[in-house]
Design an enzyme around this catalytic site. Structure first.
Site, short mmCIF file in Angstrom:
data_model
loop_
_atom_site.label_atom_id
_atom_site.label_comp_id
_atom_site.label_asym_id
_atom_site.label_seq_id
_atom_site.Cartn_x
_atom_site.Cartn_y
_atom_site.Cartn_z
N ASN A 148 -56.32 10.11 -10.28
CA ASN A 148 -57.13 10.92 -9.38
C ASN A 148 -58.31 10.12 -8.84
O ASN A 148 -58.74 9.16 -9.48
CB ASN A 148 -57.63 12.17 -10.12
CG ASN A 148 -56.54 13.20 -10.29
OD1 ASN A 148 -55.76 13.44 -9.40
ND2 ASN A 148 -56.49 13.81 -11.47
N CYS A 169 -48.32 15.20 -9.71
CA CYS A 169 -49.25 16.06 -10.44
C CYS A 169 -48.48 17.25 -10.98
O CYS A 169 -47.55 17.74 -10.35
CB CYS A 169 -50.36 16.53 -9.49
SG CYS A 169 -51.54 17.68 -10.23
N HIS A 170 -48.90 17.74 -12.14
CA HIS A 170 -48.17 18.83 -12.80
C HIS A 170 -48.69 20.22 -12.43
O HIS A 170 -48.25 21.22 -12.99
CB HIS A 170 -48.22 18.67 -14.32
CG HIS A 170 -49.59 18.47 -14.86
ND1 HIS A 170 -49.89 17.51 -15.79
CD2 HIS A 170 -50.77 19.10 -14.60
CE1 HIS A 170 -51.18 17.57 -16.10
NE2 HIS A 170 -51.73 18.53 -15.39
N HIS A 199 -54.29 19.86 -5.98
CA HIS A 199 -55.29 20.68 -6.66
C HIS A 199 -55.81 21.82 -5.77
O HIS A 199 -56.68 22.58 -6.21
CB HIS A 199 -56.47 19.84 -7.18
CG HIS A 199 -56.12 18.96 -8.32
ND1 HIS A 199 -57.02 18.06 -8.87
CD2 HIS A 199 -54.96 18.80 -9.02
CE1 HIS A 199 -56.43 17.40 -9.87
NE2 HIS A 199 -55.18 17.84 -9.97
#
Length: 433
Positions: A148, A169-170, A199
């Site tokens: 990130n 990304c999870h 995000h």
């Protein structure tokens, strides 16, 4: 099957490396060479020991090598997994403590805002060197980025000319997983579509056998007052679509929450929370290191992360859909072209193939565009070597702008430039007081 070489850059992030290796070793990839790189000898040695332990536990016999020299690890790699954290704990603490003195609140500080901007700026020089090495010693490798701030890092790598790169990304997976559990529907029976930016993506469809599950989610929220004290639930109620990241993350990308004491209390926002997570990560690393030295068992579990799935699909041709962070080549029509967006991607032997989603609801696109404007200015600062763009990026950041007047924003940036000067590219080290 031919040998598949997978290089880990930043393998000293041992706990995350362990989870990825546990997943990789559970998949049938044929002969595998795991090449681990880190600049910290102790962490690298710990990562190598953990890799050997996990391989024995999983009953596989990969080739495992450890390299302080990055190019040696990358030589001939088919896949490169980037998990570097430049500056580690000390730099992260600076990202929180200096803004806090100015009255800027952060919870995670790794994606947007002051913390995200300076995490990107100190990571870019490493990414530039990594991209140059990949171009020379493994030009056909896929770079799978976890570091990130995802959008800024992938956007910068694309600007450098790296084409086979995807950010992983999870957040989408775990959001749907947890929502499914909340409403009592098996995750593997749920159909969903999400899109946006990393995000700050949005669950656009959430269904079970053709039935919209948002109605059941509404009922669950109405029945539990505690759920109504979460930022992402508050955003969902006001925007109409559920965000794909935690409340801690989501609160940082908008001006409405962190800078208001009443909202911090109402929504139980853990200001400075990431500093505690950093200490927990350090403790987890030390526990792994000490267990390996003592010869005691390690507790290693799979992660359901995307990188092992991407590698397996490309190597074996097994088709999968994952969520990836990729350049916006018409994928989301009402977000800027070339910006990095998060969309579903088909992965098979042809590589990572993004899916066009169309346009987002206007209110969602508006927030994503604000986010992307900050990211664009940070990437521009690095590509054009323009330190003014750093300050302009932080001026454009919604949460920081809600907290400070412009003179204070510039003073804050000057202080952070000074504090991180040993990591920043030389042209960006200028203080502009």
């Amino acid at each position: 099957m031919t040998l598949t070489k997978i290089a880990f850059v930043g393998a000293g992030s041992v706990v995350f490396t362990q989870g990825l290796l546990a997943d990789l070793f559970a998949l049938d990839l044929g002969p595998v060479h795991i090449a681990l790189h880190d600049i910290d000898p102790e962490r690298l040695d710990t990562a190598a020991g953990a890799a050997a332990y996990i391989a024995r536990e999983r009953g596989v016999t990969p080739q495992i090598t450890a390299h302080l020299d990055r190019r040696a690890a990358l030589e001939g790699a088919d896949f490169v997994i980037n998990i570097v954290q430049v500056g580690m704990n000390a730099a992260t603490r600076i990202d929180f403590e200096i803004p806090a003195r100015y009255g800027v609140r952060q919870t995670i500080g790794d994606t947007l805002g002051v913390g995200g901007v300076f995490r990107a700026l100190r990571t870019f020089p490493v990414l530039k060197a990594l991209a140059a090495d990949i171009a020379e010693v493994c030009p056909d490798a896929w770079l799978l980025n976890y570091t990130n701030p995802m959008v800024m890092n992938v956007w910068y790598l694309q600007a450098l000319g790296l084409r086979k790169v995807v950010g992983l990304c999870h957040s989408v997976y775990w959001t749907i997983h947890d929502l499914s559990a909340l409403i009592g529907v098996p995750f593997d029976e749920v159909s969903y579509l999400a899109a946006g930016v990393n995000h700050q993506a949005w669950v656009l469809r959430f269904e079970h056998k053709g039935v919209n599950l948002y109605d059941r989610l509404d009922a669950a929220i109405d029945a539990d007052p505690e759920l109504q004290r979460r930022v992402r639930v508050d955003m969902y109620k006001r925007l109409g679509f559920y965000p794909t990241e935690t409340s801690e993350h989501s609160s940082e990308y908008v001006p409405w929450y962190l800078q208001h004491e009443s909202e911090v209390e109402r929504l139980r926002l853990p200001v400075g929370d990431y500093l505690g997570i950093v200490e927990e990560n350090l403790a987890a690393y030390e526990k792994t290191r000490d267990a390996l030295k003592a010869g005691t068992p390690l507790a290693v579990e799979g992660t359901m992360e995307y990188a092992p799935q991407v590698i397996h699909s490309i190597v074996t041709g097994t088709p999968r859909t994952i969520y990836g962070n990729v350049p916006n080549t018409g994928l989301i029509s009402n977000l800027p072209s070339g910006a990095v967006v998060e969309v579903p991607c088909l992965v098979d032997s042809l590589g990572v193939q993004p899916t066009a989603v169309g346009s987002l609801p206007a209110q969602l696109a508006a927030l994503n565009r604000s986010y992307l404007s900050v990211a664009e200015l940070v990437v521009r600062a690095a590509i054009e070597e323009d330190p003014r763009s750093i300050r302009q990026a932080v001026m454009a950041d919604p949460a920081t702008a809600a907290a400070l007047p412009v003179e204070q924003i510039w003073a804050l940036c000057d202080e952070l430039v000074d504090a991180h000067s040993n990591y920043l590219a030389p042209p960006l080290r200028a203080a502009l007081r």
